[in-house]
Motif scaffolding. Structure first.
Motif, PDB file in Angstrom:
ATOM      1  N   GLY A 198       7.018   6.609  -7.636  1.00 56.32           N
ATOM      2  CA  GLY A 198       7.018   6.844  -6.200  1.00 56.32           C
ATOM      3  C   GLY A 198       6.394   5.764  -5.344  1.00 56.32           C
ATOM      4  N   VAL A 199       5.795   6.192  -4.243  1.00 54.41           N
ATOM      5  CA  VAL A 199       5.226   5.292  -3.236  1.00 54.41           C
ATOM      6  C   VAL A 199       3.757   5.029  -3.549  1.00 54.41           C
ATOM      7  N   VAL A 200       3.409   3.751  -3.712  1.00 55.73           N
ATOM      8  CA  VAL A 200       2.031   3.323  -3.959  1.00 55.73           C
ATOM      9  C   VAL A 200       1.585   2.508  -2.748  1.00 55.73           C
ATOM     10  N   PHE A 201       0.504   2.944  -2.100  1.00 57.34           N
ATOM     11  CA  PHE A 201       0.073   2.337  -0.844  1.00 57.34           C
ATOM     12  C   PHE A 201      -1.376   1.883  -0.937  1.00 57.34           C
ATOM     13  N   ASP A 202      -1.620   0.662  -0.493  1.00 52.85           N
ATOM     14  CA  ASP A 202      -2.986   0.145  -0.350  1.00 52.85           C
ATOM     15  C   ASP A 202      -3.176  -0.238   1.111  1.00 52.85           C
ATOM     16  N   PRO A 203      -3.930   0.552   1.872  1.00 53.07           N
ATOM     17  CA  PRO A 203      -4.095   0.283   3.309  1.00 53.07           C
ATOM     18  C   PRO A 203      -5.046  -0.862   3.625  1.00 53.07           C
ATOM     19  N   ASP A 275       2.640   8.945  -2.883  1.00 48.73           N
ATOM     20  CA  ASP A 275       2.336   9.519  -4.187  1.00 48.73           C
ATOM     21  C   ASP A 275       0.977   9.036  -4.684  1.00 48.73           C
ATOM     22  N   PHE A 276       0.638   7.787  -4.312  1.00 50.68           N
ATOM     23  CA  PHE A 276      -0.635   7.214  -4.739  1.00 50.68           C
ATOM     24  C   PHE A 276      -1.191   6.312  -3.641  1.00 50.68           C
ATOM     25  N   VAL A 277      -2.493   6.442  -3.410  1.00 47.98           N
ATOM     26  CA  VAL A 277      -3.201   5.562  -2.476  1.00 47.98           C
ATOM     27  C   VAL A 277      -4.357   4.933  -3.235  1.00 47.98           C
ATOM     28  N   MET A 278      -4.480   3.609  -3.134  1.00 47.75           N
ATOM     29  CA  MET A 278      -5.537   2.877  -3.821  1.00 47.75           C
ATOM     30  C   MET A 278      -6.108   1.864  -2.839  1.00 47.75           C
ATOM     31  N   ALA A 279      -7.422   1.669  -2.858  1.00 47.91           N
ATOM     32  CA  ALA A 279      -7.983   0.719  -1.890  1.00 47.91           C
ATOM     33  C   ALA A 279      -9.426   0.371  -2.205  1.00 47.91           C
ATOM     34  N   ASN A 280      -9.816  -0.784  -1.731  1.00 47.99           N
ATOM     35  CA  ASN A 280     -11.215  -1.201  -1.662  1.00 47.99           C
ATOM     36  C   ASN A 280     -11.433  -1.687  -0.234  1.00 47.99           C
ATOM     37  N   PRO A 281     -11.682  -0.766   0.693  1.00 50.35           N
ATOM     38  CA  PRO A 281     -11.772  -1.147   2.102  1.00 50.35           C
ATOM     39  C   PRO A 281     -13.105  -1.824   2.409  1.00 50.35           C
ATOM     40  N   PRO A 282     -13.187  -2.538   3.531  1.00 53.13           N
ATOM     41  CA  PRO A 282     -14.483  -3.100   3.941  1.00 53.13           C
ATOM     42  C   PRO A 282     -15.465  -1.968   4.243  1.00 53.13           C
ATOM     43  N   PHE A 283     -16.688  -2.095   3.722  1.00 54.93           N
ATOM     44  CA  PHE A 283     -17.688  -1.036   3.874  1.00 54.93           C
ATOM     45  C   PHE A 283     -18.412  -1.149   5.211  1.00 54.93           C
ATOM     46  N   ASN A 284     -18.847  -0.003   5.702  1.00 54.21           N
ATOM     47  CA  ASN A 284     -19.835   0.094   6.780  1.00 54.21           C
ATOM     48  C   ASN A 284     -19.441  -0.633   8.067  1.00 54.21           C
ATOM     49  N   TRP A 319     -11.948   5.664   6.759  1.00 49.10           N
ATOM     50  CA  TRP A 319     -11.142   5.273   5.598  1.00 49.10           C
ATOM     51  C   TRP A 319     -10.892   6.476   4.691  1.00 49.10           C
ATOM     52  N   ILE A 320     -11.943   7.213   4.376  1.00 44.31           N
ATOM     53  CA  ILE A 320     -11.817   8.336   3.449  1.00 44.31           C
ATOM     54  C   ILE A 320     -10.825   9.365   3.986  1.00 44.31           C
ATOM     55  N   SER A 321     -10.883   9.628   5.285  1.00 43.14           N
ATOM     56  CA  SER A 321      -9.938  10.575   5.897  1.00 43.14           C
ATOM     57  C   SER A 321      -8.516  10.037   5.860  1.00 43.14           C
ATOM     58  N   TYR A 322      -8.370   8.743   6.150  1.00 45.99           N
ATOM     59  CA  TYR A 322      -7.034   8.134   6.113  1.00 45.99           C
ATOM     60  C   TYR A 322      -6.429   8.257   4.717  1.00 45.99           C
ATOM     61  N   PHE A 323      -7.216   7.944   3.686  1.00 47.84           N
ATOM     62  CA  PHE A 323      -6.694   7.978   2.324  1.00 47.84           C
ATOM     63  C   PHE A 323      -6.194   9.379   1.984  1.00 47.84           C
ATOM     64  N   TRP A 324      -6.952  10.401   2.380  1.00 51.71           N
ATOM     65  CA  TRP A 324      -6.528  11.778   2.118  1.00 51.71           C
ATOM     66  C   TRP A 324      -5.242  12.096   2.876  1.00 51.71           C
ATOM     67  N   SER A 325      -5.166  11.659   4.115  1.00 53.60           N
ATOM     68  CA  SER A 325      -4.031  12.009   4.977  1.00 53.60           C
ATOM     69  C   SER A 325      -2.726  11.347   4.548  1.00 53.60           C
ATOM     70  N   TYR A 326      -2.813  10.209   3.912  1.00 53.64           N
ATOM     71  CA  TYR A 326      -1.598   9.515   3.483  1.00 53.64           C
ATOM     72  C   TYR A 326      -0.929  10.200   2.289  1.00 53.64           C
ATOM     73  N   ARG A 332      -2.185  11.444  -5.409  1.00 51.38           N
ATOM     74  CA  ARG A 332      -3.523  11.113  -5.894  1.00 51.38           C
ATOM     75  C   ARG A 332      -4.020   9.850  -5.202  1.00 51.38           C
ATOM     76  N   ALA A 333      -5.331   9.790  -4.997  1.00 54.90           N
ATOM     77  CA  ALA A 333      -5.932   8.600  -4.390  1.00 54.90           C
ATOM     78  C   ALA A 333      -7.143   8.182  -5.197  1.00 54.90           C
ATOM     79  N   GLY A 334      -7.377   6.877  -5.263  1.00 55.97           N
ATOM     80  CA  GLY A 334      -8.567   6.326  -5.891  1.00 55.97           C
ATOM     81  C   GLY A 334      -9.026   5.137  -5.077  1.00 55.97           C
ATOM     82  N   PHE A 335     -10.311   5.104  -4.738  1.00 54.31           N
ATOM     83  CA  PHE A 335     -10.768   4.007  -3.882  1.00 54.31           C
ATOM     84  C   PHE A 335     -12.243   3.716  -4.111  1.00 54.31           C
ATOM     85  N   VAL A 336     -12.642   2.503  -3.744  1.00 51.33           N
ATOM     86  CA  VAL A 336     -14.027   2.070  -3.847  1.00 51.33           C
ATOM     87  C   VAL A 336     -14.723   2.396  -2.537  1.00 51.33           C
TER      88      VAL A 336
END
Length: 704
Positions: A198-203, A275-284, A319-326, A332-336
C-alpha cells in the motif's frame, strides 16, 4: 557486520572525508555549498556499481537462455534496482577522460544525461562542479575509485552517505533537531510496522532512508517494492529533498517526494489514506503559527499548548497527531520522538491522554543516547496500530532498550543485526507470533553451529580453514626458527621461553581436536533434535552452550600460544642477537610470523561468531523460556490503559519496566569490555592528534 568490518569502513569513511575536506579547504565554498557536489560524486560511484552489477546479471541471464538477446532497456535495469546509466555518466568513463579534459564540465554533463533519461531526477542533481579546479575534481574521483569502493555493496554506500551527511551536519549544514536518522532506528521502525503493501508516507522524509529500508524489508521477503508499495514524502528543506530523490534513484525506487512544510500542508492529500507512516521529524520546534493550524483536520486531539506569541509551544504533539491522522483504519505508524514527549505535561499530556484512549498506541521503545551521529540525545520510538485486535486495544508494550546496544565508536552506538532481531522478536511475542520467535532462536543456534563448522572447512567442505591454517602457519614459523632454536644454550633466557612455546599444555593441537569432536557431536545431536522451544532450550544448555564456552577457551589457548611465539622471537633478537646469526633467515621468520598472526586473527574472529550467536539465543531463552511474553524487569512490561492513567498518562517505558535486579555476572565479557575500551582509546588518540595538529598550525600562524 563485525568489528573488523566496522574498523575497515571507518577508515574508508575517514579517508573519503579527508578528500572532501581537501576540496573544501582549497575552495571558498561553505559546508552547505560543497555538500551536494561531493554527495553527487558518491551518487555516481554507487549508481555505476549498481549499473555494472545489473549488466553482469543481464548478460548471464542472456547467456543461460533465460532472457532473449536483444537491445537492453531501462526496464531491464530497473528490475534489478539500477539505473541504465548513459555512457557519459559512468564513473569509469569519467576517469578515462584524457589529461587536461574539463572534469567540471564532464560532471555537469553526466548529471544532465541522467536527468534527461530519468525524469524523477530532473533538476535535482548537483551541477556546481565548474567552480572547482580540475586537479581537485580528479583527486576526488580517484579517491572514490579505490578497489574497495568499486566492489562496495549498497549497505557500505549507505554508511558512507550517512557519514558524509553527519560530517556536513557537524559543520553547520543542519541544526534544530533536523539530523539524519541512524539506520538502526530506521530498521527498528521497519521491523515493527512491517511496511509491505500500500501507501507508505514519510511527512519529514529527509534523505529518504525510511523508503530505502522499507524496500529492503520487502525484498528480504521475496517481493518487489515497486509492485507492493507506493512511496510518498514531504520535506521542508530543498537540499534534503534533492538528497531523497537521489537516494531513491540510486536504489531504483520511485516515489512522489515534494517540497512542503508538513506543519501547514498536506500536499499529497493523504489524510486517512496511509497504510504506513514513518518519520523522524525535527524535535521541539516552537515557532509553528497556532492560528494557521488550529482548524487543521489533522489535529483531532486539539493543540498541545499556545504561548503568548500565538505560537505552538512545542511542535512534537503536532507531529504525533499528524502521524495518527494520516493512517487509514488498518494503518500502522512508527516514528522517532524526543524522549521528553512521552511524559510531557500540561496541554501535551491532554493530547497524549486522548491518543492513548483511542487504543491505537501499540509499542513504545526507549533508545539510549549516542545513537544519533550529531547529538547525544536519547529518544523513543512510538508505534501506532489502528487495527489492533480487541484483546490488545487496552494494552501497550513498553520496551526499554537502553541497555541493548553495540559500541561502534566512543560517541556512536547502534544495534547489531542480532540485537535488532531479538528486540523485534519481543514484539512478535506481544502479537502472538510465537512461531517466529522460536524460529529466530533456532536460527541463532544454527548459526553458532555453522560458525563452529566454518573453523574447519570452507563452504564447499574442504578441510583447510581457518583452524588448520593457523596450526600450519605456526608449524611453518617453528620450522623457520628451528635451525637457530636448536642452538639455544642452557642458561639462556630464551630457554624458558622456548619451553613455554613447545610445552604440551600450551600446544593448541589438543584443544583444536577437542573442539572438532564437540562440533561433530553437536551436529549429530542437532540433526536428531526437534525444532520446538523445549528442544532449543535443551540444545543450548547441554550442547551449544558448552560448545560456545569451548570456543572461548580455544581463543585463549590460541592467543597464549601466539604470545609465547612472539616472546620467544623477541628474546632471541634482544639477548642472542638472532638477526646477526647466519643460521637464521630473519626475512623468512618475519614473513612466517606475519602469516601466523594473520591466521590467528582469522581463526579468532571465526571462533567469536560461535559464542556470539549462542549468546543471542541464550538472551532470548533466559528471558522468555516458554516462547511467551512475560514481564522482564528492566526490559519489557505489558501495561494496561489503567496503568497508564495512573502514571499521568506517561508513555515512558522506563517508568513501567522497573530496574533489573542486581546480580553477579558470572559470564562477564571481558573481551567485549576491553574491545569497547580500545574503541574509546582509539577515538581519543585520533582527537588528540587532530587537536595537536591544529595547535601547531595556530602557533605557526602567530606573528611574534
Amino acid at each position: 557486520m563485525n568489528q573488523n568490518e566496522f574498523k575497515n569502513i571507518e577508515k574508508l569513511e575517514a579517508d573519503l572525508w579527508d578528500a572532501a575536506d581537501n576540496l573544501r579547504a582549497n575552495s571558498k565554498l561553505t559546508a552547505g555549498e560543497y555538500c551536494m557536489p561531493v554527495l553527487g560524486v558518491i551518487f555516481l560511484r554507487h549508481a555505476t556499481n549498481r549499473y555494472r552489477d545489473a549488466l553482469v546479471e543481464i548478460q548471464a541471464a542472456q547467456a543461460a537462455g533465460k532472457m532473449p538477446k536483444r537491445p537492453l532497456s531501462a526496464a531491464d535495469f530497473k528490475k534489478r534496482r539500477a539505473l541504465m546509466l548513459p555512457k557519459e555518466a559512468r564513473y569509469d568513463e569519467l576517469l578515462a577522460l584524457p589529461q587536461g579534459a574539463d572534469l567540471g564540465a564532464a560532471l555537469v554533463e553526466a548529471m544532465n544525461a541522467i536527468e534527461r533519461d530519468f525524469e524523477p531526477l530532473a533538476g535535482q542533481l548537483p551541477k556546481e562542479y565548474a567552480k572547482f579546479e580540475n586537479t581537485l575534481l580528479e583527486d576526488l574521483l580517484r579517491v572514490f575509485d579505490s578497489e574497495t569502493l568499486r566492489t562496495a555493496s549498497g549497505d557500505v554506500f549507505g554508511r558512507i552517505n550517512e557519514y558524509f551527511l553527519m560530517k556536513f551536519a557537524m559543520q553547520g549544514a543542519q541544526d534544530n533537531g533536523e539530523f539524519f536518522t541512524p539506520p538502526s532506528l530506521v530498521k527498528t521502525i521497519v521491523n515493527v510496522i512491517e511496511p509491505d503493501h500500500g501507501v507508505v508516507f514519510d511527512p519529514a522524509c529527509g534523505s529518504g532512508g525510511m523508503f530505502v529500508q522499507s524496500s529492503h524489508f520487502i525484498e528480504q521477503h521475496g517481493q518487489s517494492a515497486g509492485h507492493r508499495v507506493t512511496f510518498f514524502g514531504q520535506e521542508y528543506k530543498t537540499s534534503n529533498l534533492r538528497l531523497a530523490k537521489m537516494n531513491l534513484a540510486v536504489h531504483a525506487l520511485e516515489g512522489a517526494v515534494v517540497e512542503a512544510n508538513t506543519f501547514y500542508l498536506d500536499e499529497h492529500e493523504l489524510y486517512g489514506k496511509c497504510d504506513f507512516v514513518m518519520a523522524n521529524p525535527p524535535f521541539n520546534v516552537d515557532k509553528v503559527d497556532a492560528e494557521k493550524v488550529k482548524d487543521d483536520r489533522r489535529l483531532p486531539f486539539g493543540l498541545p499548548g499556545v504561548n503568548k506569541d500565538k505560537k505552538v509551544s512545542n511542535g512534537n504533539y503536532l507531529w504525533i497527531s499528524y502521524f495518527w491522522s494520516y493512517l487509514n483504519k488498518t494503518g500502522r505508524a512508527g516514528f522517532v520522538m524526543s524522549s521528553q514527549s512521552s511524559s510531557a505535561g500540561h496541554g501535551e499530556a491532554e493530547v497524549r491522554r486522548k491518543i492513548v484512549e483511542t487504543g491505537d498506541v501499540d509499542v513504545m521503545i526507549s533508545i539510549r543516547s549516542n545513537f544519533f551521529y550529531t547529538r547525544a540525545v536519547p529518544c523513543e520510538l512510538w508505534f501506532f496500530d489502528r487495527s489492533k485486535p480487541k484483546e490488545r486495544r487496552d494494552q501497550v508494550l513498553m520496551l526499554d532498550a537502553r541497555h541493548v546496544y553495540r559500541k561502534v565508536t566512543r560517541k556512536i552506538f547502534d544495534f547489531s543485526s542480532e540485537q535488532l532481531a531479538n528486540l523485534t522478536a519481543i514484539v512478535w511475542l506481544y502479537r502472538g507470533q510465537n512461531e517466529r520467535f522460536v524460529e529466530l532462536v533456532g536460527q541463532h543456534l544454527d548459526c553458532a553451529l555453522q560458525s563452529a563448522h566454518a573453523c574447519f572447512m570452507d563452504e564447499y567442505g574442504a578441510v583447510k580453514e581457518p583452524l588448520d591454517e593457523y596450526l600450519q602457519a605456526m608449524r611453518s614459523l617453528e620450522e623457520t626458527m628451528k635451525p637457530f632454536l636448536n642452538g639455544i644454550k642452557k642458561r639462556s633466557a630464551c630457554e624458558e621461553a622456548l619451553g613455554d612455546f613447545l610445552a604440551a599444555e600450551n600446544d593448541p593441537k589438543g584443544p583444536v581436536e577437542n573442539f572438532r569432536l564437540m562440533t561433530s557431536s553437536a551436529q549429530k545431536q542437532w540433526n536428531e533434535a526437534g525444532d520446538d522451544i523445549a528442544s532449543y532450550q535443551d540444545l543450548d544448555t547441554h550442547i551449544l552452550g558448552p560448545l560456545a564456552e569451548e570456543s572461548r577457551s580455544l581463543i585463549t589457548c590460541i592467543d597464549q600460544h601466539a604470545k609465547h611465539a612472539a616472546k620467544l622471537i623477541s628474546l632471541c633478537e634482544s639477548e642472542l642477537e638472532a638477526a646477526k646469526d647466519e643460521k637464521l633467515n630473519r626475512r623468512e621468520v618475519a614473513k612466517a610470523q606475519k602469516a601466523a598472526e594473520a591466521a590467528r586473527q582469522a581463526v579468532v574472529e571465526q571462533l567469536k561468531h560461535v559464542r556470539s550467536f549462542e549468546r543471542h539465543a541464550h538472551w532470548l531463552l533466559t528471558r522468555f523460556p516458554d516462547a511467551k511474553l512475560v514481564d522482564v524487569p528492566g526490559l519489557v512490561k505489558l501495561v494496561s490503559r489503567k496503568d497508564i492513567a495512573a502514571a499521568d498518562w506517561s508513555l515512558t517505558p522506563g517508568r513501567y519496566v522497573g530496574v533489573a535486579p542486581a546480580e553477579v555476572d558470572e559470564d562477564f565479557d571481558f573481551e567485549q569490555t576491553l574491545g569497547d575500551i580500545h574503541v574509546e582509546l582509539a577515538d581519543l588518540n585520533k582527537e588528540a592528534a587532530a587537536l595537536a595538529k591544529k595547535i601547531q598550525k595556530n602557533f605557526e600562524g602567530l606573528v611574534i
